[in-house]
Design an enzyme around this catalytic site. Structure first.
Site, PDB file in Angstrom:
ATOM      1  N   HIS A  34      -2.686  -0.243  -6.987  1.00 31.89           N
ATOM      2  CA  HIS A  34      -3.070  -0.263  -8.402  1.00 31.89           C
ATOM      3  C   HIS A  34      -4.320  -1.129  -8.608  1.00 31.89           C
ATOM      4  CE1 HIS A  34      -2.142  -0.244 -12.793  1.00 31.89           C
ATOM      5  NE2 HIS A  34      -2.787  -1.397 -12.749  1.00 31.89           N
ATOM      6  N   GLU A  35      -4.255  -2.359  -8.120  1.00 26.81           N
ATOM      7  CA  GLU A  35      -5.383  -3.278  -8.350  1.00 26.81           C
ATOM      8  C   GLU A  35      -6.634  -2.774  -7.640  1.00 26.81           C
ATOM      9  OE1 GLU A  35      -5.131  -5.319 -10.706  1.00 26.81           O
ATOM     10  OE2 GLU A  35      -2.936  -5.289 -10.881  1.00 26.81           O
ATOM     11  N   GLU A  71      -7.346   1.638 -16.703  1.00 31.05           N
ATOM     12  CA  GLU A  71      -5.985   1.957 -16.252  1.00 31.05           C
ATOM     13  C   GLU A  71      -5.912   3.357 -15.657  1.00 31.05           C
ATOM     14  OE1 GLU A  71      -3.155   0.261 -15.796  1.00 31.05           O
ATOM     15  OE2 GLU A  71      -4.328  -1.509 -16.290  1.00 31.05           O
ATOM     16  N   HIS A 118      -8.505  -0.447  -9.850  1.00 30.19           N
ATOM     17  CA  HIS A 118      -9.352  -1.163 -10.810  1.00 30.19           C
ATOM     18  C   HIS A 118     -10.619  -1.658 -10.106  1.00 30.19           C
ATOM     19  CE1 HIS A 118      -6.755  -1.402 -14.294  1.00 30.19           C
ATOM     20  NE2 HIS A 118      -5.761  -1.964 -13.629  1.00 30.19           N
TER      21      HIS A 118
HETATM   22 ZN    ZN Z   1      -3.820  -2.264 -14.372  1.00 31.47          ZN
END
Ligand code: ZN
Length: 512
Positions: free
Chosen positions: A276-277, A306, A280
């Site tokens: 997830h990170e 997101e 980003h």
């Molecule tokens: Zn996030």
């Protein structure tokens, strides 16, 4: 004589633009320096450093605010108005002027005194929350939370004519979005989601007990890092550290850091958190070099950000083709835990849909219901129909009616998320907007490159990564979320691709 005037005019424009760019570069650098302090606070700082760090961040927050509302910025924007109209809308120059005008017009409404007070209030309440949550003591943090919401209302008053008191704050996170837009989007989504959730949670739950054995932390990190390296996260321009509440932070194109949290008894936490990170971080690393050091460098909105993290975490990282490639490697990492778990059981386990208490650990299907209740509470508190003191019980009731599980305490209820206690209000909707957009963007990528799915099954991600870089990352915040969606997909925000994605994926796993 005319050409001479023209030349003079061009000269004035160039000088003015140069001056504006230099002023903005300074603001950006101070903001990035403050971000380093924020990173240190979350990753390294001893607890005793909190009061001083709060002051330091407030001081820098005040300086950047003052610099942005400097009347000279307003003058330059006025001088550059005709110049902006003569430029290509898509150019860096035009985008920088446009973007600055939006930020400036908003910032001049907010007194510097408020900006400083907001910084100190929110870092104080954050500090109290850090103690109140493990003590399960909402009363301890309640007055601070009330103050944050009151200040959010006070902030709205700087923008007379607002439709809803949440709008001015929300606009800082998801530009152009209003509570009324979100209500409509959420109600459409809810109509589709609730029957899916009900149908799945009434069936036999998947077994994910193998995810909860003791997994050595170092090996978890190694595996996660090898995956995100393959995705395209550049460790020469980044690093990963530990943090209790994982986040990504970016100081420059050459320095975009991620953090993760290891839970030995839950393999999913660090693994999917890292994917997830990294989503980003790749967005931040992929900005065009010409945007570095300018306010256009970072991602454009929370929703789009997101969409990038969720695309890599969920659409790629929880997909069957991905694990067809990576599962044998994971089994080799943890032969004693996963050696006898078949790929199909593993795939079902990591996509288990269940009634769960914690948003960040929620599955893709129930996740948006967690978001919707937070948004509704923000609206009710700001409208005055719900008092902050009533939040804990309201939270439990809503969890029970929406998700079918009642939190036993407030630590896993109203105090579970850092956001409100850190002054981040009008932000949660971005997670669901991100889910919706992730499916829209991914569909657009696959439409152009149908080989992407097959490549994921071979552990190859460059076609997808290049497409995202080309279509999304490189633009930084030149375009608004809506402009970007239009450019990339030819449509505005549309829940249909996301619903199709969920129905297709979960229709194979459950009887829908
Ligand atoms: Zn996030």
């Amino acid at each position: 004589m005319k050409p001479v005037f023209k030349e003079l005019e061009v000269c004035v424009m160039e000088e003015s633009f140069k001056e504006l760019k230099e002023m903005l570069a300074e603001i950006t650098d101070i903001g990035s320096a403050a971000a380093v302090l924020g990173w240190d606070q979350a990753v390294n700082m001893p607890p005793g450093g909190a009061p001083a760090r709060g002051r330091q961040l407030a001081a820098l927050g005040k300086v950047t605010h003052e610099k942005l509302i400097n009347p000279r910025v307003g003058e330059l924007l006025k001088v550059l108005q005709t110049h902006e109209q003569s430029l290509d809308y898509n150019s860096n120059e035009s985008s920088l002027i446009r973007n600055t005008r939006i930020k400036y017009n908003k910032a001049v409404n907010v007194p510097t005194e408020f900006a400083g007070r907001w910084q100190s209030a929110t870092s104080e309440s954050f500090d109290i929350w850090l103690k109140a949550r493990p003590a399960n003591n909402f009363k301890m943090v309640e007055p601070y939370l009330k103050k944050n919401f009151d200040m959010c209302k006070e902030y709205a008053e700087f923008f007379p004519g607002y439709e809803h008191p949440l709008d001015p704050m929300m606009d800082n996170h998801d530009y152009g979005m209003k509570a009324s837009n979100i209500r409509e989007i959420f109600s459409n989504l809810r109509k589709e989601m609730v029957p899916i959730v009900e149908s799945i949670t009434s069936q036999e739950p998947a077994d994910d007990s193998f995810m909860k054995l003791g997994f050595e932390g170092k090996k978890q990190l190694e595996f996660g890092e090898s995956v995100v390296k393959a995705f395209g996260y550049d460790f020469n321009r980044g690093r990963q550290d530990m943090a209790p509440h994982p986040f990504t932070i970016s100081f420059a194109l050459g320095d975009v850091r991620i953090t993760t949290r290891i839970q030995e008894h839950f393999l999913g936490s660090a693994l999917f958190g890292t994917l997830h990170e990294a989503g980003h971080a790749m967005y931040e690393q992929g900005g065009a070099p010409s945007l570095d050091g300018t306010p256009l460098r970072g991602g454009t909105s929370i929703g789009v950000h997101e969409s990038q993290s969720r695309l890599w975490e969920n659409i790629v990282g929880r997909s069957r083709p991905f694990w067809q490639h990576y599962y044998p490697g994971l089994q080799k990492h943890f032969p004693e835990h996963l050696g006898n778990v078949e790929l199909n059981s593993f795939y079902r386990g990591i996509n288990k849909v269940q009634k769960s208490l914690i948003r960040v650990e929620a599955d893709e299907v129930t996740y948006n219901l967690h978001v919707m209740m937070r948004f509704d509470f923000e609206c009710s508190v700001l409208e005055g129909s719900l008092d902050v003191s009533e939040l804990p019980e309201a939270w439990k009731d809503r969890m029970e009616s929406d998700i079918g599980i009642r939190p036993k305490d407030d630590a896993d209820g109203v105090m579970q998320d850092i956001h409100w206690y850190n002054g981040i209000i009008g932000y949660f909707q971005g997670y669901t907007l991100g889910n919706i957009m992730s499916a829209q963007f991914y569909d657009a990528a696959v439409k152009e490159h149908p080989e992407i799915t097959e490549e994921i099954g071979q552990g190859k991600f460059s076609t997808l990564h290049d497409w995202l870089k080309q279509n999304i990352y490189q633009h930084g915040s030149k375009f608004t979320a809506n402009e970007l969606l239009e450019r990339v997909t030819g449509n505005g925000l549309d829940v249909a691709p996301y619903i199709n994605y969920l129905k297709k994926k979960y229709g194979e796993l459950y009887d829908l």
